[in-house]
Each structure stands twice: as structure tokens, then as C-alpha cells.
Enzyme design. Sequence first.
Site, mmCIF file in Angstrom:
data_model
loop_
_atom_site.group_PDB
_atom_site.id
_atom_site.type_symbol
_atom_site.label_atom_id
_atom_site.label_comp_id
_atom_site.label_asym_id
_atom_site.label_seq_id
_atom_site.Cartn_x
_atom_site.Cartn_y
_atom_site.Cartn_z
ATOM 1 N N HIS A 178 0.816 -1.221 0.000
ATOM 2 C CA HIS A 178 0.000 0.000 0.000
ATOM 3 C C HIS A 178 0.849 1.270 0.000
ATOM 4 O O HIS A 178 0.360 2.340 -0.338
ATOM 5 C CB HIS A 178 -1.032 -0.013 1.131
ATOM 6 C CG HIS A 178 -0.491 0.323 2.484
ATOM 7 N ND1 HIS A 178 0.155 -0.580 3.275
ATOM 8 C CD2 HIS A 178 -0.499 1.483 3.195
ATOM 9 C CE1 HIS A 178 0.517 -0.001 4.405
ATOM 10 N NE2 HIS A 178 0.133 1.251 4.385
ATOM 11 N N LYS A 182 0.469 5.498 -1.934
ATOM 12 C CA LYS A 182 0.463 6.785 -1.233
ATOM 13 C C LYS A 182 0.814 7.889 -2.214
ATOM 14 O O LYS A 182 1.739 7.755 -3.022
ATOM 15 C CB LYS A 182 1.470 6.771 -0.065
ATOM 16 C CG LYS A 182 0.991 5.916 1.107
ATOM 17 C CD LYS A 182 1.944 6.015 2.264
ATOM 18 C CE LYS A 182 1.614 4.985 3.337
ATOM 19 N NZ LYS A 182 0.584 5.395 4.269
ATOM 20 N N GLU A 216 6.790 5.002 13.412
ATOM 21 C CA GLU A 216 5.380 4.904 13.825
ATOM 22 C C GLU A 216 5.287 5.121 15.321
ATOM 23 O O GLU A 216 6.153 4.658 16.078
ATOM 24 C CB GLU A 216 4.839 3.517 13.491
ATOM 25 C CG GLU A 216 4.812 3.223 12.015
ATOM 26 C CD GLU A 216 4.085 1.915 11.746
ATOM 27 O OE1 GLU A 216 2.872 1.962 11.503
ATOM 28 O OE2 GLU A 216 4.728 0.853 11.811
ATOM 29 N N HIS A 240 7.786 -2.226 2.421
ATOM 30 C CA HIS A 240 7.567 -0.784 2.261
ATOM 31 C C HIS A 240 8.884 -0.001 2.097
ATOM 32 O O HIS A 240 9.026 0.811 1.187
ATOM 33 C CB HIS A 240 6.800 -0.212 3.454
ATOM 34 C CG HIS A 240 5.494 -0.885 3.723
ATOM 35 N ND1 HIS A 240 4.696 -1.380 2.731
ATOM 36 C CD2 HIS A 240 4.837 -1.164 4.880
ATOM 37 C CE1 HIS A 240 3.606 -1.916 3.260
ATOM 38 N NE2 HIS A 240 3.673 -1.809 4.564
ATOM 39 N N LYS A 331 8.266 0.753 15.767
ATOM 40 C CA LYS A 331 6.976 1.008 16.433
ATOM 41 C C LYS A 331 7.224 1.762 17.729
ATOM 42 O O LYS A 331 8.306 1.654 18.313
ATOM 43 C CB LYS A 331 6.310 -0.321 16.791
ATOM 44 C CG LYS A 331 6.086 -1.243 15.616
ATOM 45 C CD LYS A 331 4.828 -0.916 14.896
ATOM 46 C CE LYS A 331 4.535 -1.913 13.798
ATOM 47 N NZ LYS A 331 3.653 -1.378 12.777
HETATM 48 C C1 BG6 Z 1 1.542 -2.326 7.372
HETATM 49 C C2 BG6 Z 1 2.265 -2.972 8.499
HETATM 50 O O1 BG6 Z 1 1.886 -2.938 6.154
HETATM 51 O O2 BG6 Z 1 1.875 -0.947 7.320
HETATM 52 C C3 BG6 Z 1 1.943 -2.275 9.811
HETATM 53 O O3 BG6 Z 1 1.890 -4.331 8.586
HETATM 54 C C4 BG6 Z 1 2.202 -0.789 9.706
HETATM 55 O O4 BG6 Z 1 2.688 -2.835 10.894
HETATM 56 C C5 BG6 Z 1 1.520 -0.219 8.482
HETATM 57 O O5 BG6 Z 1 1.692 -0.182 10.889
HETATM 58 C C6 BG6 Z 1 1.940 1.220 8.272
HETATM 59 O O6 BG6 Z 1 1.156 1.789 7.262
HETATM 60 P P1 BG6 Z 1 0.840 3.351 7.252
HETATM 61 O O7 BG6 Z 1 0.086 3.543 5.990
HETATM 62 O O8 BG6 Z 1 0.037 3.636 8.482
HETATM 63 O O9 BG6 Z 1 2.163 4.043 7.274
#
Ligand code: BG6
Length: 484
Positions: A178, A182, A216, A240, A331
Site C-alpha cells: 500500500h 500513497k 510509527e 515498504h 513502532k
Molecule cells: C503495514 C504494516 O503494512 O503498514 C503495519 O503491517 C504498519 O505494521 C503499516 O503499521 C503502516 O502503514 P501506514 O500507511 O500507516 O504508514
Amino acid sequence: MVSRVIPVEPFDLVVFGGTGDLAQRKILPALFRRFCAGQWPDDVQIIGAARAGFDRDGFRDVVAESMRRHAPKHCQDAGKMAAFLQRVDYVPLDASTGEGWDQLAEKLSVDRVRAFYFSVGPRLFGPLADRIKAHALATARTRIVVEKPFGHDLESARALNATLAEHFTEGQIYRIDHYLGKETVQNLMAVRFGNMLFEPLWNSQYVDHIQITVAESVGIDGREEYYDRAGAMRDMMQNHLMQLLCLIAMEPPAKFDPDAVRDEKLKVIRALDPVKPHHIVRGQFEGGTNGPGYRATVGNPRSTTESYVALRAHVSNWRWAGTPFYLRTGKRLVARSSVINVMFKDAPHSIFGEEVGRHANVLSIRLQPNEGITLKVTIKEPGPGGMRLVDVPLDMSFAEALGPGNQDPPDAYERLVMDVIRGNQTLFMRGDEVEAAWAWTDPIIAGWQARGDVPKPYDSGSTGPGDAELLMKRDGRHWQGINP
Ligand code: BG6
């Protein structure tokens, strides 16, 4: 400037795992938002499919509740919601038995785009693919969408690719990361390849190093079991951060088309050197005022899973030889902040004398929050008293620069789901890319296991373990701050 909406053709979308968290929190709200934007024609069908014993109205109630919780304010309109729900249907279905599949077959329209979204665990990918084939539901215009984690290591990723390849061509498989959906991540390509300014400097002659930070503030609540098996390396780094690295480091593709872009990304992954053990720092958060520590959260007092990882990577090719890439993610850090900092070299000679110091440009691409780009440039400090230099930001917040209508950028899933319908795979990972990413990740994890590595503790709400600072310091560098 208000973004243009390009309508898509009619489609049927089946969401396996339609009652699950991802479907309710991300996929269905994304579809609703695109519906509110007027992107779909009237005769679209969205069919939730899951084992839970709902009927159509029961499922619509669940979806309505999710929309109330997760869709943006401007979509909270009773009329729009009712119209959206009219297009939502449900089939109780079991992947492992034949139950529900005939009913699903009856509902699907002939001769239009048909997307099957596998919003389920990877162990169901095979059984679902088998059933789709066995019930002759896969037409030439069928696509399947699969979520991460795409495998746990190279071997399992290969096995998943092989399973899907038994029934679908690569052109029908949409592997979601995903981050690629973005808005600012796509902007990375626009900035690099749409401007003359940066590309000539985009190499080891002018770039000292690159920092990619995905910090995060959240923990792992609600996903303890999965996360304790995965850790930050598998959960974030392998996908990512690796994708961000690829977009920053890749050569300009000849065209913005799926295979041209993915070929270039693949070359970057394949050019990555193995990471040396002393170039990696793992961390695990401790308890604090905002909650228990990692081990208490997962209920495993001996867990050695990392909730933080920082590393120094090298892309061994002509463009990047000698320019390290420092990547970190974790995290429960001080803030939610994803930024790429391109740290340029100092000017080769200071005409102002060494006493004013050397200054280097920094291009910061903020992915979230407060999406935008800042270029740090050096100017004269105002006032009399000689020449003193000072760094100032040339700042562009996208929300401000693009004006009303862009305050609330689309969620990644909106873009990605519509790309599935359009049949555009540019922002999806190809099977070979995923395998190459695991091939780079696996030895790192195997090394930790062989050495019995234990992650360094770090305070919740901090910037991560002190050793991550040392990783930089040893190279005479330092991390840019993690600012929300
Ligand atoms: C997910 C992870 O793919 O991406 C999560 O499994 C993470 O652990 C998340 O929190 C972060 O996505 P975003 O869009 O909130 O940065």
C-alpha cells in the site's frame, strides 16, 4: 486545484474476507470514497464473501457502520451511503468446501472486469485460486488482488507465486504494497523524473547518503501473534522501505508503464549488497507511560522479535557506488513520520573561508503526515557584520501549494483499487520483485537466528535504540530528527 476524476468502466469486485478488519477499515471505505467522487458507473457490484453467517442486509449493516467510522466527513451523507449500499451484496462462502460458490457464480456479470480481492491470510490463496478456477469464474478480464505478507521468506514466496501461477497469468495478479499507492510516494517519481533540476545530481558524485525513515508511534496491539512471528524486518523493511529505496535509487524507466518501472526496481534490489551484521541495529520497545513493553504486549517474556530495525544498505552500481542508504523503521517511536532525506555533499570549496563552515543541501520528501517537499538551502544570514551563512528551508507543503480540494489526499487503497479495475499494474509488485526482496532479507534474518541475536531495548516514545545513532556516528553522520 481540485483533482480530476477519471471514470472507470463497470466492474464486479468480490472481496474474500469481506467482514475482516482490512476490508472494513480500508478496502470498502476506499471504494465508498471513490463512489462519492463519482468515479464509478451505476451498475457496479461489490460482493463481500466470507464464512461469517450474514445475509445481504446484515452485511450492509456492517459496511454502513464501517463507513461511519472510517470514511471521511465529506462522504458522511445518508443519501450517498444508501446509494453505495445498494451496490453491496454478500455471499456466505467457504474456501475449503464448495459451499457458496455456485451462488457467487450466479451473481457475477458476464463480460466485464471482474476482480477478486484476497483479503485473507496467505494460506487461503491456494484454495481460493483453485475454487475460482474449478467454478470457471476466471475470465480473460479477471484480476486477483493479494495483500502482504506475501510469504514469510523466499521459499514461501516462491511457493505462493507458483500456486497463483497455476491459475493466473502474471498480468492478472496484483500484489499490493500500500505504500506504492500513497500520493507522495508516487510524487517521488514525479519529482525525480518530471524535473530537470534533480536528476543530474542524483548520484554518488553529489549525494553523500540517503536516509529513509518510517517511524510509527503506534504499537502492535491487536496483531500480536502475526507481528511476533514477523518483526519489523519482515513487516516493514522487506516491502515498504525496500519499495521506497527502489523508487529513490532506480534508473529512469523509458516509460511510466508497469514493466518498465518494475524492471528498474528489480535491478535495484538485485544490486543490493548483503548487509554486514555490524551495519544493522535491532530494537525492541520497553514499557512506558503509553503502555506495556513489547514482550508484555505479545505475552512472550523471551521474545527476541524486533519492533525496530535500522540498517545501512549499499546499491552496488555505477550510480550509487559509495553512497550509503540508511533505512530505519520502528513502532512506538516519538512520532508518526515517514520521510526520505537526500543528503547532498558539501560544496567542494568554500569561497567564504572555512570559518563560516560548510553547508550541504538536503532534499526532504515527507510521505506522511503533512506531505510535502523541503529543500534546505544555504543563504547569507541577514544583517551587517560580514558574511555568515545560514540554512533555510524552501518549503512546499502540498496541501498549501495545491490549495483547497487537496487538504485530504486520497488513501492509498483508493488509488490502488481503481488501478486494479483499470488494469494498471505499475504500482503493484511483480512476483520476481517480491522474491528478490526476500532473497536480500533472508540472510539477514538467518544471521540473527544463527547468532542468537537479541534486540536492544529502547524507550517507548523515543527515537529508537542508541546503537542506531552509533551506526551513523561511526560514519561521521547523524540521523535527521523524527518530527511529526
Ligand atoms: C503495514 C504494516 O503494512 O503498514 C503495519 O503491517 C504498519 O505494521 C503499516 O503499521 C503502516 O502503514 P501506514 O500507511 O500507516 O504508514
